[in-house]
Motif scaffolding. Structure first.
Motif, PDB file in Angstrom:
ATOM      1  N   ASN A 521       0.869  -1.101   0.001  1.00  0.00           N
ATOM      2  CA  ASN A 521       0.018  -0.044  -0.069  1.00  0.00           C
ATOM      3  C   ASN A 521       0.741   1.349   0.085  1.00  0.00           C
ATOM      4  OD1 ASN A 521       0.755  -0.726   2.659  1.00  0.00           O
ATOM      5  ND2 ASN A 521      -0.950   0.169   3.475  1.00  0.00           N
ATOM      6  N   LYS A 522       2.165   1.158   0.456  1.00  0.00           N
ATOM      7  CA  LYS A 522       2.887   2.318   0.478  1.00  0.00           C
ATOM      8  C   LYS A 522       4.317   1.892   0.144  1.00  0.00           C
ATOM      9  CE  LYS A 522       0.560   4.933   4.033  1.00  0.00           C
ATOM     10  NZ  LYS A 522      -0.434   3.746   4.367  1.00  0.00           N
ATOM     11  N   ASN A 523       5.417   2.834  -0.167  1.00  0.00           N
ATOM     12  CA  ASN A 523       6.912   2.450  -0.228  1.00  0.00           C
ATOM     13  C   ASN A 523       6.940   1.167  -1.291  1.00  0.00           C
ATOM     14  OD1 ASN A 523       9.431   2.270   0.044  1.00  0.00           O
ATOM     15  ND2 ASN A 523       9.653   1.619   2.150  1.00  0.00           N
ATOM     16  N   TRP A 524       6.852   1.488  -2.586  1.00  0.00           N
ATOM     17  CA  TRP A 524       7.221   0.676  -3.625  1.00  0.00           C
ATOM     18  C   TRP A 524       8.755   0.363  -3.493  1.00  0.00           C
ATOM     19  CZ3 TRP A 524       3.479  -2.298  -5.980  1.00  0.00           C
ATOM     20  CH2 TRP A 524       2.131  -1.963  -5.710  1.00  0.00           C
ATOM     21  N   GLY A 551       2.796   2.980 -12.602  1.00  0.00           N
ATOM     22  CA  GLY A 551       1.414   2.859 -12.271  1.00  0.00           C
ATOM     23  C   GLY A 551       1.163   3.611 -11.005  1.00  0.00           C
ATOM     24  N   SER A 552       0.280   3.034 -10.134  1.00  0.00           N
ATOM     25  CA  SER A 552      -0.300   3.710  -8.996  1.00  0.00           C
ATOM     26  C   SER A 552       0.915   3.898  -8.118  1.00  0.00           C
ATOM     27  CB  SER A 552      -1.379   2.974  -8.441  1.00  0.00           C
ATOM     28  OG  SER A 552      -1.596   3.622  -7.022  1.00  0.00           O
ATOM     29  N   LYS A 553       1.291   5.037  -7.836  1.00  0.00           N
ATOM     30  CA  LYS A 553       2.603   5.122  -7.159  1.00  0.00           C
ATOM     31  C   LYS A 553       2.221   5.526  -5.566  1.00  0.00           C
ATOM     32  CE  LYS A 553       4.925   6.573 -11.148  1.00  0.00           C
ATOM     33  NZ  LYS A 553       3.921   7.013 -12.037  1.00  0.00           N
ATOM     34  N   ALA A 554       1.238   5.350  -5.176  1.00  0.00           N
ATOM     35  CA  ALA A 554       0.775   5.793  -3.708  1.00  0.00           C
ATOM     36  C   ALA A 554       1.886   5.059  -2.911  1.00  0.00           C
ATOM     37  CB  ALA A 554      -0.546   5.308  -3.349  1.00  0.00           C
TER      38      ALA A 554
END
Lengths: 554, 419
Positions: A521-524, A551-554
């Motif tokens: 959910n965080k910190n890819w 992509g989704s970078k959240a």
């Protein structure tokens, strides 16, 4: 109904609004299948707010469950709060007439500010409404998401659809050299070492860690709701009490609405010497205080509390040195140092009643300024108190009045009865302070009777003064524990949510062919490095950056 | 050498070390002409060297901090000079944390100069040790102020990373987004104005410039008008005199490079005693900023942002975007705890109420609401890249207003931090 068939090809029956099959994760309603990174929010599970055919209640629910609405509410509150800081708020002053103050201090702009109600922004209906709406949004947003999320994470299927894995943001696909079982054992070991919990289902594997961090935002929101409710609870009668009062040294003073009395035993103020201050300050003649301290004793009244004339019976409860950062605290009652006044105040005098002609002294009595008795026996005479003024002055009509309740210029009118006087007695006015006696011309007021009687103090030993007065702020806030509990819960939620991340890795072997997908959910950045290192441990060399599809970078 | 002298020396040493490490970080940024392989090695090698210098500078700041604490007898965060110096130290601290996670040398090339600017800004305020007033004499001074500053520092690092993202991604070839170009250049201009302000203050201070102007101040009390004379000390030539200045004191103002001063009086609605002087400072800063900006433009012959853009093209935009977000994510709980929760606890102990809508409190809340909006937009509405970078850049504006603007423009209970 937009979608009639909500059954996935794996056989699972999904609710309306489901994006990814709850069981195998296959994207629903996508024709033709795309290659974009999947939207993994709440694992694609349907939320209550996504019902078809909403009723009125559903519509309200939908409104408050929208994060977009929540952000709007936050931004409007933010801008509204800014207005309140343009000029000082009314609540910053203890005693002003707001309708005049803003005009006089800030001109027309100030008056407009006052007329718009911005001089009490934070108590205004619209600001409170915004806070209540944020509260509603907190509750509904959280409920709308936490339940589906809980469902999705509680029963996860290990074997996911190929599309689900290869359309994650972090993906690795390749062939393995070892037999599937040996390879999976090695990979399990490598992931376990990194703190993952492993579940295996034949040739599929799910590795997961720090799932608890997903609950962080919701715990934070619960804390905020408790906080907001506690703030509202302060308007419950009896939950919130606050006032300022002067405490002259040396006499207990009642704290209204409580059985307590507080006595200022001694007040001290200390200043920094020149040697402690920078030269510039000394040159400017600045005075900087070092310490304000009220040595205080708290009493509880145990008897005769409500009788006006009688001395209440007090029992000492505690002693405390009240300083600016060290309030007195007892059973939820807090007493704070607020201000001080070093002018001595009269507490009591012991005057003698004398015949000014003969010099004969009839007797002496103790006259307390605060709890004055109504009846005194002085030799053959009796003195009955008819009027008392704490701060004597004359009003517009020339009538005697008291200007405040502070003993700045105390004055007493007695009816003197006794030998040689009419039955109803004769009035006699007495100013204990010499300066008032002269200023208000006591002898002229008394007229005839001044020749017969004189009340006066013989020496300074007969005068009791309080050296100084300490102004204290007395408070009781029953909601405080809830405020702190709310804040603490909120902090725990924030730390859980921001300092840990929920990470999941899905693996699937079809023969020698490996498909790996990973989600957080965080910190890819952290996850992709971790996946790359876990793969390196089983001899698959990959560059961390190359497995991240963006992509989704959240 | 007393500990206060040691403290001052350490401060200067740290300042120069950061100036050096800034140059080193810029050198560490990989050039476009290098081969890919060399580029990575060059960045790693010089990044490590610059980081070491920065770390020594951080150590020097710690020496300043601890020796001043010992010398003053209380934690040095009690006035504007001390707080700003501490904030600079925390920005370096936050940068060190982010560098250790992401190993980005380019971040240093922008974060270190930000700390340098803030250290220079701190020196604008009087640096003498002041005695601690009873209101500040509490353990919560240590906990609340330090933690709040650390939170703000992470937001500042997020700003740096966001600015980098924008410098890297805003395109300058013809036909590209003019609006982003303009706003990015405007942001660079604002930074130049801040530098201009510091330059002006130090130039006139070096010249020992001081002029006193008397102002008639009328206050209304109980329906009576009291008028008195307040004297205002200008440390820059007064282009703007205070509202209602006294004629005789104005005539005594020496002319500046042939100009008869002051040029005008502050408008009537600026009533505060210092309002005219502050307006004068703002105008000087803007003037100096504009001159400085014009000079830079003349040398570069193109917008500053456009000139920096090729230097940062070697950068991975996703990475700086991530750093910016991560810095806010790390800073947000720290900020909540330090600037709100601990602030409330202290306010409850010292002022008898945990929340009183004092301007500083309100602005801390505004900052908190702003960054919570940022996080919601990013996490739930997928605002990332340019959108979220702009939010982080504007965020620093709000942070700076909370820290400095509130004390300068609005006064309140926190005004004893002294300006």
């Amino acid at each position: 109904m937009r979608f009639d068939n909500t059954k996935c090809e794996c056989g699972h029956q999904n609710a309306i609004g489901t994006v990814l099959c709850e069981a195998c994760g296959k994207p629903q309603h996508e024709e033709p299948a795309l290659d974009e990174v999947l939207e993994m929010r709440y694992d694609g599970v349907a939320r209550k707010s996504q019902k078809a055919n909403p009723s009125i209640i559903d519509r309200i629910w939908n409104f408050f469950s929208s994060v977009k609405v929540a952000v709007y509410l936050i931004v409007i509150t933010l801008i509204g709060s800014m207005f309140g800081t343009i000029y000082p708020q009314e609540s910053q002053f203890i005693n002003i007439d707001a309708s005049l103050y803003y005009k006089q201090s800030y001109g027309t702009m100030g008056h407009i500010y006052y007329l718009l109600g911005l001089s009490h922004t934070y108590e205004s209906w619209w600001f409170i409404t915004l806070l209540v709406m944020i509260g509603a949004s907190l509750v509904i947003c959280s409920l709308d998401r936490v339940l589906p999320l809980y469902r999705a994470l509680h029963k996860q299927k290990v074997r996911k659809h190929g599309q689900f894995i290869t359309r994650q943001r972090i993906v690795y696909q390749g062939d393995i050299q070892d037999s599937p079982n040996t390879w999976l054992d090695g990979m399990s070991k490598s992931l376990k070492k990194r703190g993952y919990k492993i579940v295996r289902d034949e040739d599929a594997l799910l590795a997961e860690k720090n799932r608890f961090s997903r609950w962080g935002p919701y715990i934070n929101h619960i804390g905020l709701i408790i906080f907001l409710l506690a703030v509202l609870a302060r308007s419950i009668p009896g939950w919130h009490m606050e006032y300022y009062d002067a405490f002259p040294q040396g006499q207990p003073k009642e704290i209204p609405g409580t059985p307590f009395y507080l006595q200022n035993d001694h007040f001290t103020v200390e200043y920094y010497g020149e040697e402690d201050m920078p030269e510039q300050f000394v040159k400017e003649g600045r005075v900087i205080a070092k310490l304000f301290e009220t040595k205080a004793t708290l009493y509880r009244c145990v008897d005769k509390c409500d009788e006006l004339a009688a001395e209440p019976v007090l029992e000492e409860v505690m002693k405390h040195d009240i300083r600016v950062n060290e309030p007195l605290e007892y059973e939820g009652l807090m007493v704070y140092q607020f201000d001080f006044d070093l002018t001595p105040r009269l507490v009591a005098v012991k005057p003698v009643l004398e015949n000014p002609q003969t010099g004969e002294v009839y007797g002496q009595f103790e006259l307390k300024i605060n709890r004055t008795e109504t009846h005194y026996e002085v030799g053959p005479y009796t003195l009955e108190l008819t009027h008392k003024f704490m701060d004597f002055g004359l009003d517009e009509n020339g009538k005697p009045t008291t200007k405040s309740q502070d003993p700045n210029a105390p004055a007493f009118i007695f009816m003197i009865k006794g030998p040689g006087l009419p039955n109803e007695g004769e009035p006699y006015m007495y100013f204990p302070l010499q300066k008032d006696k002269v200023k208000f011309q006591q002898d002229v007021i008394n007229g005839e009777i001044a020749n017969k009687f004189d009340l006066h103090v013989q020496s300074m030993n007969d005068v009791t003064l309080s050296e100084s007065t300490s102004y204290l702020n007395v408070r009781k806030d029953t909601a405080m524990p809830f405020i702190w509990i709310g804040a603490a819960i909120s902090m725990i939620g924030l730390i859980m949510g921001f300092y840990w991340q929920h990470r999941r890795i899905w693996l699937r072997l079809d023969g020698q062919q490996l498909a790996l997908g990973a989600h957080t959910n965080k910190n890819w950045y952290g996850l992709r490095n971790e996946v790359a290192r876990a793969l390196q441990a089983v001899d698959i060399e990959v560059d961390a950056k190359s497995i991240d599809r963006g992509g989704s970078k959240a | 050498m007393t500990s206060l002298e040691l403290s001052q020396d350490a401060y200067v040493v740290a300042f120069f070390l950061f100036c050096i490490s800034f140059i080193l970080f810029v050198y560490a940024m990989p050039g476009k002409k290098m081969k890919t392989h060399d580029r990575a090695r060059h960045e790693r090698r010089w990044g490590r060297i610059s980081f070491t210098v920065t770390a020594i500078g951080f150590g020097s700041q710690l020496v300043y901090f601890i020796s001043r604490w010992i010398g003053a007898g209380h934690i040095p965060v009690s006035n504007m000079y001390e707080f700003m110096s501490f904030l600079a130290m925390m920005i370096i601290g936050a940068f060190v944390v982010m560098y250790l996670i992401y190993r980005s040398a380019v971040l240093g090339a922008f974060a270190v100069p930000l700390a340098v600017i803030i250290m220079a800004y701190a020196s604008v305020f009087p640096s003498e040790v002041q005695p601690l007033i009873p209101q500040l004499d509490s353990v919560w001074l240590k906990i609340h102020v330090t933690l709040a500053a650390l939170g703000y520092a992470f937001f500042a690092v997020a700003f740096v990373a966001a600015l980098l993202y924008l410098l890297r991604t805003v395109r300058w070839d013809s036909g590209s987004d003019r609006r982003s170009q303009r706003w990015l250049e405007f942001t660079m201009g604002c930074i130049i104005v801040v530098i201009g302000f510091i330059a002006v203050v130090f130039s006139f201070r070096a010249a020992d410039y001081e002029v006193i102007v008397n102002q008639k101040v009328e206050t209304v009390e109980n329906g009576q008008i009291n008028s008195k004379i307040e004297s205002v000390t200008y440390t820059m030539p007064p282009l703007i005199a205070p509202y209602n200045s006294e004629e005789s004191s104005l005539e005594a103002v020496p002319s500046f490079i042939g100009m008869k001063l002051p040029l005008m009086e502050a408008p009537g609605w600026m009533k505060g005693v210092q309002a005219g002087r502050k307006l004068n400072t703002v105008i000087w800063s803007l003037l100096a900023g504009l001159v400085l900006y014009a000079a830079i433009r003349l040398i570069l012959r193109k917008p500053i942002a456009k000139a920096i853009s090729p230097l940062v093209q070697g950068l991975d935009p996703d990475l700086v975007d991530e750093i910016s977000y991560r810095s806010i994510a790390i800073g947000f709980p720290v900020f909540t705890l330090g600037a709100l929760v601990f602030a409330m606890i202290w306010a409850q102990i010292a002022w008898s109420r945990f929340w009183g809508w004092d301007p500083k409190e309100v602005w801390a809340l505004i900052t908190w609401l702003y960054y919570s909006a940022y996080l919601h937009l990013r996490l739930s509405r997928s605002w990332h890249g340019a959108k979220s970078s702009w939010l982080a850049v504007i965020g620093l504006l709000i942070v700076m207003f909370t820290l400095v603007g509130v004390n300068l423009v609005i006064s309140g209970l926190h005004s004893y931090s002294g300006v």
